[in-house]
Design an enzyme around this catalytic site. Sequence first.
Site, PDB file in Angstrom:
ATOM      1  N   GLY A 109       0.790  -1.227   0.000  1.00 33.23           N
ATOM      2  CA  GLY A 109       0.000   0.000   0.000  1.00 33.23           C
ATOM      3  C   GLY A 109       0.819   1.271   0.000  1.00 33.23           C
ATOM      4  O   GLY A 109       1.646   1.481   0.860  1.00 33.23           O
ATOM      5  N   SER A 110       0.600   2.135  -0.982  1.00 36.92           N
ATOM      6  CA  SER A 110       1.346   3.383  -1.051  1.00 36.92           C
ATOM      7  C   SER A 110       0.767   4.267  -2.139  1.00 36.92           C
ATOM      8  O   SER A 110      -0.414   4.207  -2.432  1.00 36.92           O
ATOM      9  CB  SER A 110       2.828   3.100  -1.303  1.00 36.92           C
ATOM     10  OG  SER A 110       3.585   4.270  -1.111  1.00 36.92           O
TER      11      SER A 110
END
Length: 214
Positions: free
Chosen positions: A181-182
Site C-alpha cells: 500500500g502506497s
Amino acid sequence: MPSRYGRSTIAKTFLICALLAAGGLLSSGVVKILLLAAASGFFLFALYFFRDPSRIAPAEPNAILAPADGRVLLIKKVSHPFTGTDSTLVSIFMSLFNVHVNRIPFSGRIEHLCYHKGKFLMAFDRDSMNNNERMEIGLQNSGFPVFFTQVAGFVARRIVCNLTIGEHVEAGNRFGMIKFGSRLDIILPDNARIIVSEGEKTLAGKTVIAMRNT
C-alpha cells in the site's frame, strides 16, 4: 502468477505460516483452529497481494499510461525542474487490495534515478510526496520528459525499482513495485493533455491518463 518482486516475501511468509500450521497441528481445540486459519489466511493473502496479471499496453504511441493500479488522488499544476513550468502532477493511491506491480508510463530513456530516505506518513497525506521515503525516476522521449516517483507509505516500507540510468524502456513494461500500500506520483510537461479525473480508478500499463500533444 505471483510477481517476481515478491518471491522472497512469499518464501518468508510460507516459512512463518508453516511454523504456525505446525503449532496448530500440535495443539487442540480452539487454538488449533485459530493457528491453522491464521496460517492459511496469511499465505493466501501474500499470494493475492503479489499477484501480477498479464496486460497489453495500448498501441497509441502518444498515450501516457498509469504507472500504478489505484485511484487518482490528486491532479494539480506544479513547476518541476525536470518537466518544466506549468507541469501537471497526477497522484495515484494504491490500497492494500490493488495490484502493486508498477509499470513504465511512457517509452523513453531513463535519465534520472534518485532514492531519498524519509518519513512514512500515510500515503494519502499530501505531505508524503515530499517527505516520505521515495524513488524518483525521470525519462525523456524526443524532448518530452516524464517524471514519476514511487512513494513509500505508513505500511509500505519497501520500494523495488530495477531501472538503470541510460536504459531504454517501453511503455507498459514492469519496472518494480511498492510493497503493502502506497502511492505513485507522475509529473507531465505542459504539452500533455490530462484525460483522467480525481477519484478515477486506474490500471497500471493499461489506463491512459494523458496524451502527448504533437
